[in-house]
Design a protein around this motif. Structure first.
Motif, PDB file in Angstrom:
ATOM      1  N   ILE A  86       0.833  -1.201   0.000  1.00 16.34           N
ATOM      2  CA  ILE A  86       0.000   0.000   0.000  1.00 16.34           C
ATOM      3  C   ILE A  86       0.870   1.255   0.000  1.00 16.34           C
ATOM      4  N   GLU A  87       1.919   1.239   0.802  1.00 18.89           N
ATOM      5  CA  GLU A  87       2.825   2.390   0.840  1.00 18.89           C
ATOM      6  C   GLU A  87       3.464   2.626  -0.529  1.00 18.89           C
ATOM      7  N   THR A  88       3.895   1.546  -1.177  1.00 19.68           N
ATOM      8  CA  THR A  88       4.502   1.656  -2.512  1.00 19.68           C
ATOM      9  C   THR A  88       3.496   2.217  -3.514  1.00 19.68           C
ATOM     10  N   LEU A  89       2.256   1.754  -3.434  1.00 18.15           N
ATOM     11  CA  LEU A  89       1.213   2.237  -4.337  1.00 18.15           C
ATOM     12  C   LEU A  89       0.943   3.725  -4.120  1.00 18.15           C
ATOM     13  N   LEU A  90       0.825   4.139  -2.867  1.00 19.41           N
ATOM     14  CA  LEU A  90       0.577   5.554  -2.552  1.00 19.41           C
ATOM     15  C   LEU A  90       1.709   6.442  -3.071  1.00 19.41           C
ATOM     16  N   LYS A  91       2.941   6.001  -2.832  1.00 19.56           N
ATOM     17  CA  LYS A  91       4.095   6.788  -3.266  1.00 19.56           C
ATOM     18  C   LYS A  91       4.210   6.822  -4.789  1.00 19.56           C
ATOM     19  N   THR A  92       3.902   5.697  -5.433  1.00 20.54           N
ATOM     20  CA  THR A  92       3.989   5.624  -6.892  1.00 20.54           C
ATOM     21  C   THR A  92       3.004   6.587  -7.547  1.00 20.54           C
ATOM     22  N   VAL A  93       1.766   6.579  -7.067  1.00 26.08           N
ATOM     23  CA  VAL A  93       0.741   7.447  -7.638  1.00 26.08           C
ATOM     24  C   VAL A  93       1.075   8.918  -7.400  1.00 26.08           C
ATOM     25  N   PHE A  94       1.512   9.237  -6.182  1.00 27.58           N
ATOM     26  CA  PHE A  94       1.875  10.636  -5.901  1.00 27.58           C
ATOM     27  C   PHE A  94       3.017  11.093  -6.797  1.00 27.58           C
ATOM     28  N   THR A  95       4.036  10.250  -6.931  1.00 26.44           N
ATOM     29  CA  THR A  95       5.197  10.593  -7.755  1.00 26.44           C
ATOM     30  C   THR A  95       4.801  10.745  -9.225  1.00 26.44           C
ATOM     31  N   MET A  96       3.935   9.861  -9.686  1.00 25.39           N
ATOM     32  CA  MET A  96       3.515   9.876 -11.085  1.00 25.39           C
ATOM     33  C   MET A  96       2.901  11.220 -11.470  1.00 25.39           C
ATOM     34  N   PHE A  97       2.079  11.785 -10.588  1.00 27.02           N
ATOM     35  CA  PHE A  97       1.402  13.039 -10.919  1.00 27.02           C
ATOM     36  C   PHE A  97       2.196  14.281 -10.497  1.00 27.02           C
ATOM     37  N   SER A  98       3.017  14.141  -9.457  1.00 28.88           N
ATOM     38  CA  SER A  98       3.775  15.311  -8.992  1.00 28.88           C
ATOM     39  C   SER A  98       4.951  15.638  -9.900  1.00 28.88           C
ATOM     40  N   ARG A  99       5.435  14.622 -10.647  1.00 29.18           N
ATOM     41  CA  ARG A  99       6.607  14.838 -11.499  1.00 29.18           C
ATOM     42  C   ARG A  99       6.256  15.023 -12.979  1.00 29.18           C
ATOM     43  N   SER A 100       4.991  14.949 -13.294  1.00 33.14           N
ATOM     44  CA  SER A 100       4.590  15.114 -14.691  1.00 33.14           C
ATOM     45  C   SER A 100       3.373  16.028 -14.779  1.00 33.14           C
ATOM     46  N   THR A 101       3.578  17.226 -15.262  1.00 32.21           N
ATOM     47  CA  THR A 101       2.462  18.163 -15.433  1.00 32.21           C
ATOM     48  C   THR A 101       1.496  17.665 -16.505  1.00 32.21           C
ATOM     49  N   VAL A 102       2.008  16.911 -17.470  1.00 28.42           N
ATOM     50  CA  VAL A 102       1.158  16.369 -18.530  1.00 28.42           C
ATOM     51  C   VAL A 102       0.166  15.357 -17.943  1.00 28.42           C
ATOM     52  N   LYS A 103       0.673  14.434 -17.130  1.00 29.52           N
ATOM     53  CA  LYS A 103      -0.196  13.420 -16.521  1.00 29.52           C
ATOM     54  C   LYS A 103      -1.177  14.058 -15.538  1.00 29.52           C
ATOM     55  N   LYS A 104      -0.694  15.051 -14.805  1.00 29.91           N
ATOM     56  CA  LYS A 104      -1.571  15.736 -13.850  1.00 29.91           C
ATOM     57  C   LYS A 104      -2.700  16.443 -14.583  1.00 29.91           C
ATOM     58  N   ALA A 105      -2.364  17.126 -15.674  1.00 32.82           N
ATOM     59  CA  ALA A 105      -3.377  17.836 -16.459  1.00 32.82           C
ATOM     60  C   ALA A 105      -4.373  16.859 -17.077  1.00 32.82           C
ATOM     61  N   SER A 106      -3.866  15.707 -17.539  1.00 37.74           N
ATOM     62  CA  SER A 106      -4.727  14.679 -18.131  1.00 37.74           C
ATOM     63  C   SER A 106      -5.697  14.120 -17.093  1.00 37.74           C
ATOM     64  N   PHE A 107      -5.202  13.897 -15.891  1.00 39.90           N
ATOM     65  CA  PHE A 107      -6.054  13.380 -14.811  1.00 39.90           C
ATOM     66  C   PHE A 107      -7.128  14.407 -14.445  1.00 39.90           C
ATOM     67  N   GLU A 108      -6.733  15.669 -14.332  1.00 37.75           N
ATOM     68  CA  GLU A 108      -7.687  16.728 -13.991  1.00 37.75           C
ATOM     69  C   GLU A 108      -8.726  16.922 -15.095  1.00 37.75           C
ATOM     70  N   GLU A 109      -8.295  16.764 -16.344  1.00 38.80           N
ATOM     71  CA  GLU A 109      -9.237  16.875 -17.468  1.00 38.80           C
ATOM     72  C   GLU A 109     -10.266  15.754 -17.415  1.00 38.80           C
ATOM     73  N   LEU A 110      -9.793  14.533 -17.098  1.00 33.90           N
ATOM     74  CA  LEU A 110     -10.703  13.395 -16.961  1.00 33.90           C
ATOM     75  C   LEU A 110     -11.693  13.635 -15.827  1.00 33.90           C
ATOM     76  N   ALA A 111     -11.219  14.222 -14.734  1.00 27.82           N
ATOM     77  CA  ALA A 111     -12.093  14.524 -13.596  1.00 27.82           C
ATOM     78  C   ALA A 111     -13.158  15.538 -13.989  1.00 27.82           C
ATOM     79  N   SER A 112     -12.757  16.522 -14.793  1.00 28.38           N
ATOM     80  CA  SER A 112     -13.698  17.549 -15.240  1.00 28.38           C
ATOM     81  C   SER A 112     -14.763  16.966 -16.167  1.00 28.38           C
ATOM     82  N   VAL A 113     -14.334  16.105 -17.080  1.00 27.51           N
ATOM     83  CA  VAL A 113     -15.266  15.494 -18.034  1.00 27.51           C
ATOM     84  C   VAL A 113     -16.280  14.598 -17.314  1.00 27.51           C
ATOM     85  N   THR A 114     -15.800  13.845 -16.341  1.00 28.51           N
ATOM     86  CA  THR A 114     -16.675  12.905 -15.621  1.00 28.51           C
ATOM     87  C   THR A 114     -17.357  13.555 -14.419  1.00 28.51           C
ATOM     88  N   GLU A 115     -17.062  14.860 -14.210  1.00 26.32           N
ATOM     89  CA  GLU A 115     -17.652  15.628 -13.101  1.00 26.32           C
ATOM     90  C   GLU A 115     -17.394  14.966 -11.750  1.00 26.32           C
TER      91      GLU A 115
END
Length: 276
Positions: free
Chosen positions: A65-94
């Motif tokens: 669980i710790e590895t999963l939490l850290k992996t997900v945080f790192t994935m979005f904190s180090r990539s503005t592209v992935k973060k923007a894509s995730f936020e766009e998906l959140a906006s589309v799905t409300e």
């Protein structure tokens, strides 16, 4: 420099590191050379966090669980592209999302913040990782998706979120001003008993969301998260031992009222005077 009268200091509180509470050369010991009446106390919020950490390290699923939490945080904190894509998906799905939070070993509430955000974003995270795997076979998203779709991990994270919420509330109580050692002990015991009664009795009292998850996955394995809770309660009890407050029992208001002995507490007072 600031004209502070050191002899007005009555108690020194810190973490349990030897540099702070070491018997001979710790900061508390050096201060006591100048202030003989000074008493020392291991920070109760830090003791609580150490109890959580002790149990966390001994259950394999918590490492996953710790590895999963850290992996997900790192994935979005180090990539503005992935973060923007995730936020766009959140906006589309409300979807109402919460920013992912890091696990920080020196921040008492960081575990709860990280797990709470993860649970809030869980379904959206599955959708995002599924799209990334289908689109470009992203290895990180593939790893995350494997755990995210396993009901055992989802249940463990949901239970963990509830337990950490209880302990975060306790941590905030510990940070109150004018909190006595005995008050801290009583608050800790009450919270430990509540967790034990909810999860470690003959019947486990799951919340409604967890009941629904178990209903959809009747063979789901709950043993790992319950083992974590069992160890958590054991380690917290060891950290908040009755022996820590036995010397101060004489100042317990209820004990004084209920005692019929006119000499109640005399031995304790003499012991404290000798010690401090």
């Amino acid at each position: 420099k600031n004209n502070i009268n050191m002899h007005n200091m009555v108690m020194f509180t810190s973490d349990g590191a030897s540099v702070m509470l070491g018997k001979n050369n710790g900061v508390a010991a050096l201060l006591r050379n100048r202030i003989p009446h000074l008493s020392q106390q291991h920070c109760v919020a830090h003791k609580e966090d150490l109890g959580i950490d002790d149990a966390w390290k001994k259950v394999p699923i918590m490492h996953d669980i710790e590895t999963l939490l850290k992996t997900v945080f790192t994935m979005f904190s180090r990539s503005t592209v992935k973060k923007a894509s995730f936020e766009e998906l959140a906006s589309v799905t409300e979807c109402d999302v919460l920013a992912f939070r890091p696990l920080n070993e020196v921040r008492w509430l960081s575990r709860h913040f990280a797990v709470r955000a993860f649970i809030r974003n869980y379904d959206l995270l599955i959708e995002y990782c599924t799209e990334e795997v289908e689109k470009c076979n992203d290895p990180i998203c593939k790893y995350c998706l494997k755990l995210l779709k396993d009901p055992k991990y989802r249940l463990s994270l949901m239970v963990l979120n509830d337990v950490l919420e209880e302990l975060s509330s306790l941590c905030k109580i510990f940070q109150r001003s004018l909190l006595t050692i005995m008050d801290a002990m009583q608050f800790a015991k009450a919270r430990i008993n509540k967790i034990e009664n909810q999860y470690l009795g003959e019947i486990v009292h799951w919340n409604n969301d967890i009941k629904d998850l178990i209903g959809k996955n009747p063979g789901i394995d709950t043993s790992a998260i319950l083992r974590f809770i069992e160890l958590l309660c054991i380690h917290l009890k060891n950290r908040f031992s009755e022996e820590d407050v036995m010397d101060w029992h004489v100042f317990d208001h209820n004990a004084i009222i209920n005692s019929k002995d006119f000499n109640f507490g005399q031995d304790c007072i003499e012991k404290l005077v000798k010690k401090y």
